[in-house]
Design a protein around this motif. Sequence first.
Motif, short mmCIF file in Angstrom:
data_model
loop_
_atom_site.label_atom_id
_atom_site.label_comp_id
_atom_site.label_asym_id
_atom_site.label_seq_id
_atom_site.Cartn_x
_atom_site.Cartn_y
_atom_site.Cartn_z
N PRO A 27 -53.78 71.92 -1.38
CA PRO A 27 -54.52 70.68 -1.13
C PRO A 27 -56.04 70.84 -1.19
O PRO A 27 -56.74 69.93 -1.63
CB PRO A 27 -54.05 70.28 0.27
N PHE A 28 -56.54 71.98 -0.74
CA PHE A 28 -57.99 72.16 -0.66
C PHE A 28 -58.54 73.11 -1.71
O PHE A 28 -59.60 73.70 -1.55
CB PHE A 28 -58.36 72.63 0.75
N ALA A 29 -57.84 73.24 -2.83
CA ALA A 29 -58.27 74.15 -3.89
C ALA A 29 -59.65 73.82 -4.41
O ALA A 29 -60.41 74.71 -4.80
CB ALA A 29 -57.26 74.11 -5.04
N PHE A 30 -60.01 72.54 -4.40
CA PHE A 30 -61.28 72.12 -5.00
C PHE A 30 -62.27 71.61 -3.95
O PHE A 30 -63.15 70.80 -4.26
CB PHE A 30 -61.04 71.05 -6.06
N GLU A 31 -62.14 72.09 -2.72
CA GLU A 31 -63.14 71.74 -1.72
C GLU A 31 -64.53 72.24 -2.14
O GLU A 31 -65.55 71.61 -1.84
CB GLU A 31 -62.78 72.35 -0.36
N ASP A 32 -64.58 73.37 -2.86
CA ASP A 32 -65.82 73.95 -3.37
C ASP A 32 -66.14 73.29 -4.71
O ASP A 32 -65.51 73.59 -5.73
CB ASP A 32 -65.63 75.46 -3.53
N LEU A 33 -67.12 72.41 -4.71
CA LEU A 33 -67.42 71.67 -5.93
C LEU A 33 -67.99 72.55 -7.03
O LEU A 33 -67.83 72.25 -8.22
CB LEU A 33 -68.40 70.53 -5.61
N ASP A 34 -68.64 73.65 -6.67
CA ASP A 34 -69.12 74.57 -7.71
C ASP A 34 -67.94 75.14 -8.50
O ASP A 34 -68.01 75.29 -9.73
CB ASP A 34 -69.92 75.71 -7.08
N TYR A 35 -66.87 75.45 -7.79
CA TYR A 35 -65.66 75.96 -8.45
C TYR A 35 -65.05 74.91 -9.36
O TYR A 35 -64.72 75.18 -10.53
CB TYR A 35 -64.67 76.40 -7.38
N LEU A 36 -64.92 73.68 -8.86
CA LEU A 36 -64.36 72.61 -9.67
C LEU A 36 -65.23 72.34 -10.90
O LEU A 36 -64.71 72.18 -12.02
CB LEU A 36 -64.20 71.34 -8.84
N ASN A 37 -66.53 72.29 -10.71
CA ASN A 37 -67.42 72.05 -11.85
C ASN A 37 -67.32 73.15 -12.89
O ASN A 37 -67.36 72.88 -14.11
CB ASN A 37 -68.87 71.93 -11.37
N GLU A 38 -67.13 74.39 -12.44
CA GLU A 38 -66.99 75.51 -13.39
C GLU A 38 -65.70 75.37 -14.19
O GLU A 38 -65.68 75.62 -15.40
CB GLU A 38 -67.02 76.83 -12.61
N VAL A 94 -69.93 63.38 -8.73
CA VAL A 94 -69.07 63.36 -7.55
C VAL A 94 -69.58 62.34 -6.55
O VAL A 94 -70.78 62.27 -6.27
CB VAL A 94 -69.02 64.75 -6.88
N VAL A 95 -68.67 61.55 -6.03
CA VAL A 95 -68.96 60.65 -4.92
C VAL A 95 -68.13 61.11 -3.74
O VAL A 95 -66.92 61.33 -3.87
CB VAL A 95 -68.60 59.19 -5.28
N ALA A 96 -68.76 61.28 -2.58
CA ALA A 96 -68.03 61.68 -1.38
C ALA A 96 -67.40 60.45 -0.73
O ALA A 96 -68.08 59.45 -0.48
CB ALA A 96 -68.97 62.36 -0.40
N TYR A 97 -66.10 60.53 -0.53
CA TYR A 97 -65.39 59.46 0.18
C TYR A 97 -65.16 59.92 1.61
O TYR A 97 -64.56 60.98 1.86
CB TYR A 97 -64.05 59.15 -0.48
N ASN A 98 -65.64 59.16 2.57
CA ASN A 98 -65.38 59.40 3.98
C ASN A 98 -64.73 58.16 4.55
O ASN A 98 -65.27 57.05 4.42
CB ASN A 98 -66.68 59.68 4.74
N GLY A 99 -63.57 58.33 5.18
CA GLY A 99 -62.90 57.15 5.70
C GLY A 99 -61.82 57.51 6.69
O GLY A 99 -61.62 58.68 7.04
N LEU A 100 -61.15 56.49 7.16
CA LEU A 100 -60.08 56.65 8.14
C LEU A 100 -58.74 56.49 7.46
O LEU A 100 -58.55 55.60 6.63
CB LEU A 100 -60.24 55.63 9.27
N GLN A 101 -57.80 57.34 7.83
CA GLN A 101 -56.47 57.32 7.23
C GLN A 101 -55.41 57.04 8.28
O GLN A 101 -55.45 57.60 9.38
CB GLN A 101 -56.16 58.68 6.61
N PRO A 102 -54.44 56.20 7.95
CA PRO A 102 -53.33 55.96 8.86
C PRO A 102 -52.25 57.04 8.66
O PRO A 102 -51.56 57.04 7.64
CB PRO A 102 -52.83 54.57 8.45
N ALA A 154 -62.70 63.05 0.93
CA ALA A 154 -62.26 63.44 -0.40
C ALA A 154 -63.46 63.38 -1.34
O ALA A 154 -64.47 62.71 -1.08
CB ALA A 154 -61.17 62.50 -0.90
N TRP A 155 -63.33 64.12 -2.43
CA TRP A 155 -64.30 64.03 -3.53
C TRP A 155 -63.72 63.14 -4.62
O TRP A 155 -62.58 63.37 -5.05
CB TRP A 155 -64.60 65.41 -4.12
N LEU A 156 -64.46 62.15 -5.05
CA LEU A 156 -64.08 61.32 -6.19
C LEU A 156 -64.91 61.80 -7.38
O LEU A 156 -66.13 61.62 -7.40
CB LEU A 156 -64.34 59.84 -5.90
N VAL A 157 -64.22 62.42 -8.32
CA VAL A 157 -64.88 63.15 -9.40
C VAL A 157 -64.68 62.45 -10.74
O VAL A 157 -63.57 62.03 -11.05
CB VAL A 157 -64.32 64.59 -9.49
#
Length: 287
Positions: free
Chosen positions: A189-200, A212-220, A280-283
């Motif tokens: 689930p968190f493989a791409f928490e590091d955006l430098d890695y994802l960008n590479e 990248v847009v950072a999404y911050n929100g509440l989840q049910p 989440a990151w919206l890429v």
Amino acid sequence: MTEIHNGPEALKGEDWAGEMGAKWLANLACFEGMIAPIGEALLRQADFKTGERVLDIGCGGGGTTIAIAKAIAPSGEVVGIDISPDLTTASLRRAKDAGVTNIGFICADGATVQLEDAPFDRLFSRFGSMFFPEPHKAFANLHSLLRPGARIDLAVWGPPRDNLWMMEMMGVVRRYVDIPPAVPRAPGPFAFEDLDYLNEILASAGFSEASVVAYNGLQPIGGVNATAHDAVSFVLSSMAAGRALEEQGADVRAAAETDLLELFQTHYVAGQGVIMHGKAWLVSATA
């Protein structure tokens, strides 16, 4: 003092073609309800247009695929790809029941799939791109399915520390099971928490202009209006944490269940459910 049990098998690689796909289907409404706010944000960002041809990678139960099909109708078409035969079969039935015809589903691994109808105009994935064992090769293959200039839109989880729904839940589980920390950049689930890695990875596969847009929100947790008891049942029956506890026996599972119930009760909001913070990151990038 709480006894900690060794859990070497607790979070072993998840079998999305088998066990995890079946669990996702069995808890489809709960899963989709939980991540719907992020999926809706990604769909708004993607802003699909009539006539586009789209791939939905790791489409799960087909909810986003159906939404895309409606957005690109009548002349566009979308193909949902998932490694789970249970999910693709259910998605096809779901689309048929909804009367959506500009849609198809293929049971395949996105890392290696080849499509006669390629190239496509767009690629979309809501939490379906983080599990590839060899992500460089997988994204190179996805790039090969797109026309030059095609756009991709991905939702991936941000850092665990910013996803309190996961951190607090796993904090309870770790009282009873010795689960080692996640390996940075490992499939999961968190493989791409590091955006430098994802960008590479994206750059090496031929994608450019990543943003990248950072999404911050509440989840049910467990879906909208789930009670604390519902949320506990959802976690124990459908997530890897539940499997980890199950392997330790009934007494451990019961004790953890009590602690999870207490946790979720503190986050319960009447009329909304068990509400916890997620990031989440919206890429987006261009092929």
